[in-house]
Design a protein around this motif. Structure first.
Motif, PDB file in Angstrom:
ATOM      1  N   HIS A 244      -3.437  -3.035   5.017  1.00 28.42           N
ATOM      2  CA  HIS A 244      -5.017  -2.991   4.824  1.00 28.42           C
ATOM      3  C   HIS A 244      -5.460  -1.782   5.617  1.00 28.42           C
ATOM      4  O   HIS A 244      -6.854  -1.711   6.245  1.00 28.42           O
ATOM      5  CB  HIS A 244      -5.439  -4.113   5.643  1.00 28.42           C
TER       6      HIS A 244
ATOM      7  N   THR B 237      -9.479   2.196   5.046  1.00 28.36           N
ATOM      8  CA  THR B 237      -9.232   1.675   6.521  1.00 28.36           C
ATOM      9  C   THR B 237     -10.315   1.239   7.197  1.00 28.36           C
ATOM     10  O   THR B 237     -10.349   0.263   7.989  1.00 28.36           O
ATOM     11  CB  THR B 237      -8.381   2.713   7.069  1.00 28.36           C
TER      12      THR B 237
ATOM     13  N   GLU C 223      -4.398  -8.800   0.215  1.00 26.84           N
ATOM     14  CA  GLU C 223      -4.438  -8.441  -1.028  1.00 26.84           C
ATOM     15  C   GLU C 223      -4.333  -9.555  -2.201  1.00 26.84           C
ATOM     16  O   GLU C 223      -3.241 -10.241  -2.114  1.00 26.84           O
ATOM     17  CB  GLU C 223      -3.481  -7.187  -1.460  1.00 26.84           C
TER      18      GLU C 223
ATOM     19  N   VAL D 270      -9.605  -3.246  -2.041  1.00 26.13           N
ATOM     20  CA  VAL D 270      -9.638  -1.724  -1.957  1.00 26.13           C
ATOM     21  C   VAL D 270      -8.662  -1.218  -3.083  1.00 26.13           C
ATOM     22  O   VAL D 270      -9.374  -0.358  -3.997  1.00 26.13           O
ATOM     23  CB  VAL D 270      -8.849  -1.170  -0.486  1.00 26.13           C
TER      24      VAL D 270
ATOM     25  N   ASP E  91      -8.935  -8.393   0.533  1.00 21.73           N
ATOM     26  CA  ASP E  91      -8.958  -6.832   0.588  1.00 21.73           C
ATOM     27  C   ASP E  91      -8.806  -6.114  -0.797  1.00 21.73           C
ATOM     28  O   ASP E  91      -7.895  -6.335  -1.511  1.00 21.73           O
ATOM     29  CB  ASP E  91      -7.834  -6.254   1.358  1.00 21.73           C
TER      30      ASP E  91
HETATM   31  C1  LIG Z   1      -5.393   1.948   0.053  1.00 20.20           C
HETATM   32  C2  LIG Z   1      -5.614   0.631   0.677  1.00 20.20           C
HETATM   33  C3  LIG Z   1      -6.330   0.445   2.181  1.00 20.20           C
HETATM   34  C4  LIG Z   1      -6.591   1.902   3.003  1.00 20.20           C
HETATM   35  O1  LIG Z   1      -7.434   2.689   2.137  1.00 20.20           O
HETATM   36  P1  LIG Z   1      -7.607   4.210   2.610  1.00 20.20           P
HETATM   37  O2  LIG Z   1      -8.875   4.711   1.974  1.00 20.20           O
HETATM   38  O3  LIG Z   1      -6.303   4.762   2.340  1.00 20.20           O
HETATM   39  O4  LIG Z   1      -7.998   4.094   4.095  1.00 20.20           O
HETATM   40  C5  LIG Z   1      -6.622  -0.787   2.376  1.00 20.20           C
HETATM   41  N1  LIG Z   1      -6.251  -1.815   1.881  1.00 20.20           N
HETATM   42  C6  LIG Z   1      -5.466  -1.556   0.478  1.00 20.20           C
HETATM   43  C7  LIG Z   1      -5.380  -2.847  -0.168  1.00 20.20           C
HETATM   44  C8  LIG Z   1      -5.282  -0.356   0.000  1.00 20.20           C
HETATM   45  O5  LIG Z   1      -4.565  -0.426  -1.269  1.00 20.20           O
END
Ligand SMILES: *Cc1c(COP(=O)(O)O)cnc(C)c1O
Length: 425
Positions: free
Chosen positions: A148, A121, A207, A242, A240
């Motif tokens: 996100h 986040t 994503e 993540v 993104d």
């Molecule tokens: C999990 C996720 C987030 C948020 O991450 P947190 O650590 O839960 O805050 C942001 N972007 C994507 C693509 C995610 O999968």
């Protein structure tokens, strides 16, 4: 049909609801979308979760993505333990975070510079502020169904129409804040172009392979089209990663699809199961960050030494052999499930070790098509899978993650359990 005993979990959720809203610390854990009750986890071992009642589940969530090496990997545990013995947090620079920054920049094609923070986040929130500060523009475009993190500008939903002003995704988010975000359907370049033409767009964020509306692969030409359009209109492209970073390749989706991103967000795997995330990208953009530049960003626990130790060890262990193994295990699973999935009228989307079984005959290409899935059937499937010892994400809008290191027996357990659950759904 077998039904497992979950009496301790049932007692715990009743206690939990008295002191924690809904009994959970993050809403998806409540299993509301599958009309179930959460299972309380006692421990994890490799690819297995063991709950408070002693049931064992092959874990396809992996803490929502981080645990690509499985639970309690001995080298990760040892590294974190050793770091902890030297003190848990200093709020000051450490040698290890410098090495980690170099390792991340070596691994990811978009990174000239990187800054660590504590959650995904935060990573996207800071990347977006930086994009706005760098471009001097206000609008950010996100794709409908991409997630996100839970901060105000990204917790929005699509309005009506194709490319639209976003609406607050939750009470508490002012309309004026949401109106600085525009949404467009995933895989739709025309919608993005229309919004870019309106001007004042700081960034497009997405994503590249979605996980947060289930696994959807980008259409051919979509990512390169986004790169061209953003460049033409002077907007930044934020990928993104993540979820996809170190998941789809060491260099994430940017490596796998040869995307030339301006900024990326990392999280999940880079923290090795600890609260650590990162954002970074082009040096000319990153040098706008405080203290060298004017764009403010900070964090008390940023670069936490225990999390850095776990993250560095995880990233070090992710060799090309691991990605080859995960690709093979994913392809094998897909091949072995193909008949059962077709017979049930479902479809399976997979990219590397990320996949979703959709209760819809054709693989969805965007959020509105995911919404056409038979959600009641998914709920029955989810319950049946638990009864057969498989822990699926409790929503059709989520991706499954395969861990490395599964044995032949564990892979057979997975295939057999999913086949049975499909029949019982
Ligand atoms: C999990 C996720 C987030 C948020 O991450 P947190 O650590 O839960 O805050 C942001 N972007 C994507 C693509 C995610 O999968």
């Amino acid at each position: 049909m077998t039904t497992i005993d979950t009496s301790r979990s049932s007692a715990l959720i009743n206690d939990a609801r008295r002191r924690i809203p809904g009994g959970v610390n993050s809403p998806v854990r409540a299993f509301a979308a599958v009309d179930g009750d959460p299972i309380f986890i006692a421990r994890g071992e490799g690819c297995w979760l063991v709950d408070e009642d002693g049931n064992r589940f092959l874990d396809l969530i992996g803490s929502w993505g981080p645990l690509i090496l499985g639970h309690a990997h001995p080298e990760v545990v040892a590294a974190a333990t050793a770091a902890l013995q030297n003190g848990s947090s200093f709020g000051a620079p450490t040698a290890a975070e410098v090495l980690f920054a170099q390792e991340l920049c070596d691994a990811h094609p978009a990174l000239d510079q990187v800054r660590l923070c504590s959650s995904g986040t935060e990573a996207t929130m800071h990347a977006i502020r930086l994009a706005r500060g760098f471009t001097g523009r206000d609008i950010v475009i996100k794709m409908d169904g991409c997630y996100h993190g839970a901060h105000d500008s990204m917790l929005v939903k699509a309005g009506s129409g194709v490319a639209t002003f976003a609406k607050p995704g939750s009470p508490g988010i002012p309309e004026s804040v949401a109106s600085m975000t525009r949404t467009a359907p995933f895989n739709d370049l025309a919608a993005i172009e229309a919004t870019l033409r309106e001007g004042n767009v700081a960034a497009v964020i997405l994503e590249a392979v979605t996980g947060n509306m289930g696994c959807i692969e980008p259409a051919i030409g979509y990512l390169s089209g986004l790169r061209e359009l953003t460049q033409e209109h002077g907007a930044l492209l934020i990928v993104d990663e993540v979820m996809t970073g170190f998941r789809l390749a060491r260099g994430g989706a940017c490596e796998r699809y040869a995307i030339d991103a301006d900024l990326v967000a990392l999280g999940k795997i880079v923290g090795g199961g600890f609260p650590l995330a990162a954002f970074g990208g082009r040096a000319d953009i990153m040098s706008r960050l405080s203290p060298v530049g004017p764009v403010y960003q900070a964090g008390t626990l940023s670069g936490n030494p225990v999390a850095v130790a776990a993250g560095r060890t995880t990233v070090k262990l992710l060799t090309s052999a691991v990605y080859e193994e995960l690709e093979n295990v994913g392809a094998d699973l897909e091949a072995r499930l193909a008949d059962s999935i077709r017979e049930r009228g479902c479809s399976m989307a997979r990219v590397g070790s990320m996949f979703t079984i959709f209760f819809r005959g054709d693989r969805p290409k965007n959020f509105s098509e995911v919404s056409e899935c038979d959600m009641a059937a998914f709920g029955r499937f989810h319950r049946a899978a638990l009864n057969h010892g498989i822990y699926f994400p409790p929503s059709q809008y989520e991706a499954c993650f395969l861990p490395s290191g599964m044995s032949e027996d564990e892979r057979d357990h997975l295939v057999e359990g999913i086949r049975r659950a499909l029949r019982e759904s």
